[in-house]
Design a protein around this motif. Structure first.
Motif, PDB file in Angstrom:
ATOM      1  N   GLU A 164      44.763  49.731  42.960  1.00 47.92           N
ATOM      2  CA  GLU A 164      43.448  49.164  42.683  1.00 47.92           C
ATOM      3  C   GLU A 164      43.032  49.366  41.233  1.00 47.92           C
ATOM      4  OE1 GLU A 164      40.975  50.944  45.614  1.00 47.92           O
ATOM      5  OE2 GLU A 164      41.580  49.554  47.214  1.00 47.92           O
TER       6      GLU A 164
ATOM      7  N   TYR B  85      43.132  41.384  40.537  1.00 49.47           N
ATOM      8  CA  TYR B  85      41.930  40.765  41.097  1.00 49.47           C
ATOM      9  C   TYR B  85      40.698  41.661  40.953  1.00 49.47           C
ATOM     10  CZ  TYR B  85      45.025  37.300  43.215  1.00 49.47           C
ATOM     11  OH  TYR B  85      45.955  36.301  43.417  1.00 49.47           O
ATOM     12  N   SER B  86      40.873  42.851  40.426  1.00 52.22           N
ATOM     13  CA  SER B  86      39.723  43.743  40.257  1.00 52.22           C
ATOM     14  C   SER B  86      38.819  43.202  39.151  1.00 52.22           C
ATOM     15  CB  SER B  86      40.191  45.153  39.916  1.00 52.22           C
ATOM     16  OG  SER B  86      40.940  45.154  38.711  1.00 52.22           O
ATOM     17  N   ARG B  87      37.531  43.386  39.330  1.00 50.81           N
ATOM     18  CA  ARG B  87      36.552  42.862  38.389  1.00 50.81           C
ATOM     19  C   ARG B  87      36.214  43.958  37.380  1.00 50.81           C
ATOM     20  NH1 ARG B  87      34.370  38.192  40.280  1.00 50.81           N
ATOM     21  NH2 ARG B  87      32.411  38.424  39.136  1.00 50.81           N
TER      22      ARG B  87
ATOM     23  N   ASN C 262      40.108  44.423  46.904  1.00 47.10           N
ATOM     24  CA  ASN C 262      39.841  43.150  46.240  1.00 47.10           C
ATOM     25  C   ASN C 262      40.329  41.964  47.071  1.00 47.10           C
ATOM     26  OD1 ASN C 262      38.758  44.389  43.833  1.00 47.10           O
ATOM     27  ND2 ASN C 262      40.867  44.941  43.304  1.00 47.10           N
TER      28      ASN C 262
ATOM     29  N   CYS D 203      43.269  39.068  46.571  1.00 48.63           N
ATOM     30  CA  CYS D 203      44.431  39.961  46.564  1.00 48.63           C
ATOM     31  C   CYS D 203      44.929  40.156  47.992  1.00 48.63           C
ATOM     32  CB  CYS D 203      44.063  41.307  45.946  1.00 48.63           C
ATOM     33  SG  CYS D 203      45.464  42.456  45.847  1.00 48.63           S
TER      34      CYS D 203
ATOM     35  N   GLU E 203      37.596  38.955  36.543  1.00 42.64           N
ATOM     36  CA  GLU E 203      38.836  39.487  37.111  1.00 42.64           C
ATOM     37  C   GLU E 203      39.800  39.834  35.983  1.00 42.64           C
ATOM     38  OE1 GLU E 203      40.381  36.695  39.837  1.00 42.64           O
ATOM     39  OE2 GLU E 203      38.697  36.879  41.250  1.00 42.64           O
TER      40      GLU E 203
ATOM     41  N   TYR F  28      38.528  38.736  46.825  1.00 39.39           N
ATOM     42  CA  TYR F  28      38.730  37.957  45.606  1.00 39.39           C
ATOM     43  C   TYR F  28      40.111  37.308  45.557  1.00 39.39           C
ATOM     44  CZ  TYR F  28      34.678  40.692  44.236  1.00 39.39           C
ATOM     45  OH  TYR F  28      33.441  41.282  44.193  1.00 39.39           O
TER      46      TYR F  28
END
Length: 340
Positions: free
Chosen positions: A151, A156-158, A133, A138, A171, A136
């Motif tokens: 992860e 920041y993971s979608r 990420n 991270c 996010e 985005y």
């Protein structure tokens, strides 16, 4: 498929097409790229995850930790008897169309693959890798061993919105803010009807209509439950009724059997009483005869003593004859014996 072919076509040159003045490293690199392109074309109709992109790693990565097929860092590695290592997805895709090692062409199939050596796995797990990420925002860098855990929890993971029908991917750190303004969010009616409505349906909500609909649903559910209970009770009553009829029949049969047994017992009792009366009469008769015999014995003894004093023979003969006549009369009396 055409896009993949166009992207790898410049590299699909025969090995004999390399210039004589090319270095050994260049030839080796060409071989690796050629094999990678073969795998891509063979598995283009089945997209699969391959190794970790080497650009994500921080610091030097040993060539021994690279997949011999995709030339990325090993992911779920497997090792052949010739000690070449591959990503699981890469070697499985290769062995669909080939039956040898892509590196040295030795015979190879799935049953011959083994887990990676422990020391190589330890070296692999210690590599430092950036979070996927990163694009985005991270900046996390962690060991390959723990990157999957990070992860899964990365801010920041979608992730998809938790509201039903919402197509948005947000996010993880912004999920609460999105839920507050999401047009698919649900909330309870402010008028007090207790109905949960979507924000998009707010203008069409009618408390009275919703309550009537809810009431009709409850009435229908209640009627269904009453019918189910009624059928269940009727079934139970029928079962109990059949059981009672069977029980009554069994009891009647047992009563008839007991009556017949009682009748036989009463008949046996009457027979025993009659036999007892006869036996008692026989005993009384025997007792009477015993007393008569005792009286005769006493009479004979008296006659014997009296005979010694009488000198005349006529008198003694008359007394003995009377005694013998009495004995004969006793013998001639009929005897009745009852056998039980």
């Amino acid at each position: 498929m055409q896009i993949i072919y166009d992207s790898v076509r410049p590299h699909l040159l025969p090995l004999t097409g390399c210039h004589d003045n090319s270095t050994a490293d260049q030839k080796q690199h060409s071989r690796h790229r050629y094999r990678s392109c073969q795998v891509l074309l063979a598995s283009a109709h089945q997209p699969q995850a391959m190794g970790y992109d080497i650009e994500r790693f921080v610091g030097y990565v040993n060539d021994g930790l690279l997949c011999c097929i995709c030339r990325d860092v090993l992911e779920n590695p497997l090792q052949a008897p010739c000690e070449h290592a591959y990503c699981t997805s890469c070697i499985h895709g290769w062995l669909v169309h080939h039956h040898n090692c892509p590196e040295d062409r030795q015979a190879l199939d799935l049953s011959m693959l083994r887990p990676l050596f422990r020391y190589m796995r330890n070296d692999l797990n210690r590599l430092q890798i950036r979070c996927r990420n990163r694009e985005y925002g991270c900046e996390m860098v962690c060991s390959l061993e723990s990157v999957d855990r990070h992860e899964r929890e990365c801010e920041y993971s979608r992730i998809p919105c938790t509201n039903a029908s919402c197509p948005m991917l947000v996010e993880r750190r912004n999920l609460e803010a999105h839920l507050a303004v999401c047009e698919y969010r649900s909330r309870e009616c402010l008028n007090g009807c207790g109905y949960t409505i979507l924000n998009a349906d707010d203008t069409h909500h009618n408390c009275v209509a919703e309550l009537r609909t809810e009431l009709e649903l409850l009435r229908s559910e209640m009627i269904c439950k009453v019918e189910e209970v009624r059928h269940e009770m009727e079934s139970r009553l029928d079962s109990q009724r059949r059981h009672m009829v069977q029980k009554e029949s069994l009891l009647k049969n047992e009563i008839e059997e007991l009556k017949s047994q009682m009748s036989r017992v009463m008949s046996d009792v009457r027979t025993l009483l009659a036999a007892e009366r006869l036996h008692r009469q026989d005993l009384e008769q025997a007792e009477l005869e015993k007393r008569e015999l005792m009286e005769l014995l006493k009479s004979l003894q008296r006659d014997g003593r009296a005979g010694s004093n009488v000198t005349e023979g006529g008198i003694r003969k008359t007394s003995g004859t009377r005694t013998l006549a009495r004995l004969d009369s006793i013998k001639r009396k009929p005897r009745e014996v009852t056998v039980i």
